[in-house]
Design a protein around this motif. Structure first.
Motif, PDB file in Angstrom:
ATOM      1  N   ALA A  21       0.846  -1.188   0.000  1.00 33.87           N
ATOM      2  CA  ALA A  21       0.000   0.000   0.000  1.00 33.87           C
ATOM      3  C   ALA A  21       0.877   1.231   0.000  1.00 33.87           C
ATOM      4  O   ALA A  21       1.722   1.389   0.853  1.00 33.87           O
ATOM      5  N   LYS A  22       0.692   2.106  -0.951  1.00 36.00           N
ATOM      6  CA  LYS A  22       1.530   3.289  -1.082  1.00 36.00           C
ATOM      7  C   LYS A  22       1.005   4.408  -0.190  1.00 36.00           C
ATOM      8  O   LYS A  22      -0.188   4.632  -0.063  1.00 36.00           O
ATOM      9  N   SER A  23       1.953   5.138   0.422  1.00 34.67           N
ATOM     10  CA  SER A  23       1.575   6.254   1.269  1.00 34.67           C
ATOM     11  C   SER A  23       1.014   7.388   0.432  1.00 34.67           C
ATOM     12  O   SER A  23       1.493   7.673  -0.665  1.00 34.67           O
ATOM     13  N   LYS A  24      -0.011   8.071   0.970  1.00 31.48           N
ATOM     14  CA  LYS A  24      -0.598   9.204   0.283  1.00 31.48           C
ATOM     15  C   LYS A  24      -0.123  10.522   0.880  1.00 31.48           C
ATOM     16  O   LYS A  24      -0.674  11.578   0.591  1.00 31.48           O
ATOM     17  N   ALA A  25       0.874  10.458   1.751  1.00 31.54           N
ATOM     18  CA  ALA A  25       1.352  11.666   2.398  1.00 31.54           C
ATOM     19  C   ALA A  25       1.890  12.642   1.364  1.00 31.54           C
ATOM     20  O   ALA A  25       2.589  12.270   0.434  1.00 31.54           O
ATOM     21  N   ALA A  26       1.528  13.952   1.530  1.00 31.15           N
ATOM     22  CA  ALA A  26       1.931  14.964   0.560  1.00 31.15           C
ATOM     23  C   ALA A  26       3.408  15.289   0.666  1.00 31.15           C
ATOM     24  O   ALA A  26       4.012  15.769  -0.277  1.00 31.15           O
ATOM     25  N   ASP A  27       3.991  15.044   1.826  1.00 33.00           N
ATOM     26  CA  ASP A  27       5.385  15.394   2.063  1.00 33.00           C
ATOM     27  C   ASP A  27       6.163  14.118   2.377  1.00 33.00           C
ATOM     28  O   ASP A  27       6.310  13.749   3.541  1.00 33.00           O
ATOM     29  N   PRO A  28       6.662  13.432   1.341  1.00 35.04           N
ATOM     30  CA  PRO A  28       7.367  12.163   1.582  1.00 35.04           C
ATOM     31  C   PRO A  28       8.544  12.364   2.525  1.00 35.04           C
ATOM     32  O   PRO A  28       9.258  13.365   2.474  1.00 35.04           O
ATOM     33  N   PHE A  29       8.749  11.391   3.386  1.00 32.90           N
ATOM     34  CA  PHE A  29       9.774  11.491   4.410  1.00 32.90           C
ATOM     35  C   PHE A  29      11.151  11.198   3.848  1.00 32.90           C
ATOM     36  O   PHE A  29      11.349  10.255   3.090  1.00 32.90           O
ATOM     37  N   GLU A  30      12.133  12.015   4.242  1.00 33.86           N
ATOM     38  CA  GLU A  30      13.548  11.725   4.013  1.00 33.86           C
ATOM     39  C   GLU A  30      14.268  12.026   5.316  1.00 33.86           C
ATOM     40  O   GLU A  30      14.163  13.131   5.856  1.00 33.86           O
ATOM     41  N   GLY A  31      14.974  11.031   5.836  1.00 28.61           N
ATOM     42  CA  GLY A  31      15.674  11.216   7.090  1.00 28.61           C
ATOM     43  C   GLY A  31      15.831   9.900   7.818  1.00 28.61           C
ATOM     44  O   GLY A  31      15.856   8.834   7.203  1.00 28.61           O
ATOM     45  N   THR A  32      15.938   9.986   9.146  1.00 20.65           N
ATOM     46  CA  THR A  32      16.173   8.787   9.938  1.00 20.65           C
ATOM     47  C   THR A  32      15.101   8.630  11.011  1.00 20.65           C
ATOM     48  O   THR A  32      14.484   9.608  11.449  1.00 20.65           O
ATOM     49  N   ILE A 143       6.192   8.437   6.304  1.00 19.15           N
ATOM     50  CA  ILE A 143       6.839   7.135   6.149  1.00 19.15           C
ATOM     51  C   ILE A 143       5.758   6.117   5.829  1.00 19.15           C
ATOM     52  O   ILE A 143       4.726   6.077   6.496  1.00 19.15           O
ATOM     53  N   ALA A 144       5.991   5.297   4.811  1.00 20.18           N
ATOM     54  CA  ALA A 144       5.004   4.280   4.475  1.00 20.18           C
ATOM     55  C   ALA A 144       4.878   3.289   5.618  1.00 20.18           C
ATOM     56  O   ALA A 144       5.845   2.990   6.306  1.00 20.18           O
ATOM     57  N   PRO A 145       3.675   2.777   5.851  1.00 19.97           N
ATOM     58  CA  PRO A 145       3.471   1.849   6.952  1.00 19.97           C
ATOM     59  C   PRO A 145       4.095   0.493   6.680  1.00 19.97           C
ATOM     60  O   PRO A 145       4.496   0.176   5.584  1.00 19.97           O
ATOM     61  N   GLY A 146       4.160  -0.340   7.690  1.00 18.72           N
ATOM     62  CA  GLY A 146       4.725  -1.662   7.487  1.00 18.72           C
ATOM     63  C   GLY A 146       4.399  -2.633   8.601  1.00 18.72           C
ATOM     64  O   GLY A 146       3.855  -2.260   9.622  1.00 18.72           O
ATOM     65  N   MET A 147       4.690  -3.820   8.400  1.00 16.98           N
ATOM     66  CA  MET A 147       4.648  -4.912   9.366  1.00 16.98           C
ATOM     67  C   MET A 147       3.257  -5.299   9.839  1.00 16.98           C
ATOM     68  O   MET A 147       3.011  -6.445  10.194  1.00 16.98           O
ATOM     69  N   LEU A 148       2.324  -4.413   9.861  1.00 16.19           N
ATOM     70  CA  LEU A 148       1.071  -4.657  10.550  1.00 16.19           C
ATOM     71  C   LEU A 148       0.298  -5.835   9.985  1.00 16.19           C
ATOM     72  O   LEU A 148      -0.502  -6.446  10.672  1.00 16.19           O
ATOM     73  N   THR A 188       8.680   0.949  19.961  1.00 23.56           N
ATOM     74  CA  THR A 188       8.337   2.362  20.091  1.00 23.56           C
ATOM     75  C   THR A 188       9.312   3.210  19.283  1.00 23.56           C
ATOM     76  O   THR A 188      10.532   3.068  19.425  1.00 23.56           O
ATOM     77  N   VAL A 189       8.782   4.088  18.455  1.00 22.29           N
ATOM     78  CA  VAL A 189       9.624   5.049  17.746  1.00 22.29           C
ATOM     79  C   VAL A 189      10.042   6.115  18.747  1.00 22.29           C
ATOM     80  O   VAL A 189       9.197   6.755  19.370  1.00 22.29           O
ATOM     81  N   THR A 190      11.341   6.285  18.931  1.00 25.55           N
ATOM     82  CA  THR A 190      11.848   7.230  19.929  1.00 25.55           C
ATOM     83  C   THR A 190      12.394   8.517  19.316  1.00 25.55           C
ATOM     84  O   THR A 190      12.597   9.494  20.031  1.00 25.55           O
ATOM     85  N   ALA A 191      12.641   8.512  18.019  1.00 30.10           N
ATOM     86  CA  ALA A 191      13.170   9.721  17.369  1.00 30.10           C
ATOM     87  C   ALA A 191      12.857   9.687  15.888  1.00 30.10           C
ATOM     88  O   ALA A 191      12.946   8.640  15.238  1.00 30.10           O
ATOM     89  N   ILE A 192      12.458  10.827  15.358  1.00 30.69           N
ATOM     90  CA  ILE A 192      12.248  11.005  13.919  1.00 30.69           C
ATOM     91  C   ILE A 192      12.958  12.288  13.522  1.00 30.69           C
ATOM     92  O   ILE A 192      12.702  13.353  14.081  1.00 30.69           O
ATOM     93  N   GLU A 193      13.874  12.196  12.583  1.00 24.34           N
ATOM     94  CA  GLU A 193      14.640  13.374  12.142  1.00 24.34           C
ATOM     95  C   GLU A 193      14.586  13.489  10.625  1.00 24.34           C
ATOM     96  O   GLU A 193      15.066  12.622   9.902  1.00 24.34           O
ATOM     97  N   ARG A 194      13.985  14.568  10.152  1.00 22.95           N
ATOM     98  CA  ARG A 194      13.965  14.842   8.713  1.00 22.95           C
ATOM     99  C   ARG A 194      15.280  15.517   8.320  1.00 22.95           C
ATOM    100  O   ARG A 194      15.661  16.539   8.896  1.00 22.95           O
ATOM    101  N   LYS A 195      15.979  14.917   7.366  1.00 20.43           N
ATOM    102  CA  LYS A 195      17.230  15.510   6.895  1.00 20.43           C
ATOM    103  C   LYS A 195      17.593  14.890   5.549  1.00 20.43           C
ATOM    104  O   LYS A 195      17.097  13.814   5.192  1.00 20.43           O
ATOM    105  N   ALA A 196      18.459  15.573   4.809  1.00 21.81           N
ATOM    106  CA  ALA A 196      18.911  15.042   3.513  1.00 21.81           C
ATOM    107  C   ALA A 196      19.891  13.902   3.753  1.00 21.81           C
ATOM    108  O   ALA A 196      20.751  13.981   4.627  1.00 21.81           O
TER     109      ALA A 196
END
Length: 231
Positions: A21-32, A143-148, A188-196
């Motif tokens: 299933a593809k994400s429909k988010a308008a701002d695709p994630f890039e980072g860690t 971020i596209a979903p997964g595992m569920l 648990t996701v403990t950190a999300i950082e958008r960066k190139a």
């Protein structure tokens, strides 16, 4: 749930559903993104680097996959496993044979919400004959979903799963419980950082050789894993 079963599950977290299933988010994630997994009283951290269809997974430094690095291209449906000790890599398809067995269970939303890392996360419960998974799903993370629905699975989905995964919903926390209701694993996701990110992160290091899977594992008792990266 045993540790050697869980670690491959961690690797699949960010890549199973992009195939489904593809994400429909308008701002695709890039980072860690950093995810902490708690199992049997031990905390283990996995780092995901995401850029377009590319995902790099750096595994926890424990177990049979200790320190392993997996690189995936969800558009091409290919996966690369790095073998730092041999300076080699294995390439294989992500696609797994479909399962014809219809899963038993359902997916429902509880109506509860919680703020996690600044995102509004809605609680969903996956109920099966083997146990339950309570997941707090945030939309708009990019971020596209997964595992569920099961790592890299293309089999039938549970009722309610499509609604849970739509619009780029991503699990910021998931709690796995067995059939008796005892918690076995918490992610648990403990950190999300958008960066190139550099494109080099999503390729084998220069000079490494592609491993011929038909020739057998090089060396005696070699394992895929170890710390690898780019300077």
């Amino acid at each position: 749930m045993k540790l050697h079963t869980i670690l491959p599950l961690v690797a699949a977290l960010a890549v199973s559903a992009p195939v489904r299933a593809k994400s429909k988010a308008a701002d695709p994630f890039e980072g860690t993104m950093t995810m902490q997994m708690t199992h049997a009283g031990r905390d283990m951290n996995t780092t995901y680097s995401v850029k377009g269809p590319n995902v790099r997974v750096e595994m926890p430094a424990v177990g049979p996959h200790a320190g392993g690095v997996i690189i995936m291209n969800t558009a091409a449906e290919t996966m690369i496993m790095l073998m730092p000790a041999q300076q080699m890599y294995i390439e294989m398809p992500m696609r797994q044979p479909p399962t014809a067995k219809t899963p038993k269970g359902k997916v429902v939303k509880t109506g509860k919400h919680e703020k996690i890392l600044g995102y509004d996360a809605e609680e969903w419960r996956i109920e099966t004959d083997q146990g339950t998974v309570d997941s707090w799903i945030a939309k708009g993370v990019g971020i596209a979903p997964g595992m569920l629905a099961g790592p890299m699975s293309r089999g039938p989905r549970l009722p309610g799963e499509d609604e849970m995964l739509k619009e780029g919903g991503f699990p910021l926390r998931s709690i796995f419980s067995d059939a008796e209701g005892h918690e076995s694993v918490r992610m648990t996701v403990t950190a999300i950082e958008r960066k190139a990110l550099s494109d080099a992160l999503f390729k084998p290091p220069e000079g490494w050789k592609k491993f011929d899977r038909g020739a057998g594992m090089p060396g005696s008792g070699s394992a895929v894993g170890g710390h690898a990266g780019h300077e």
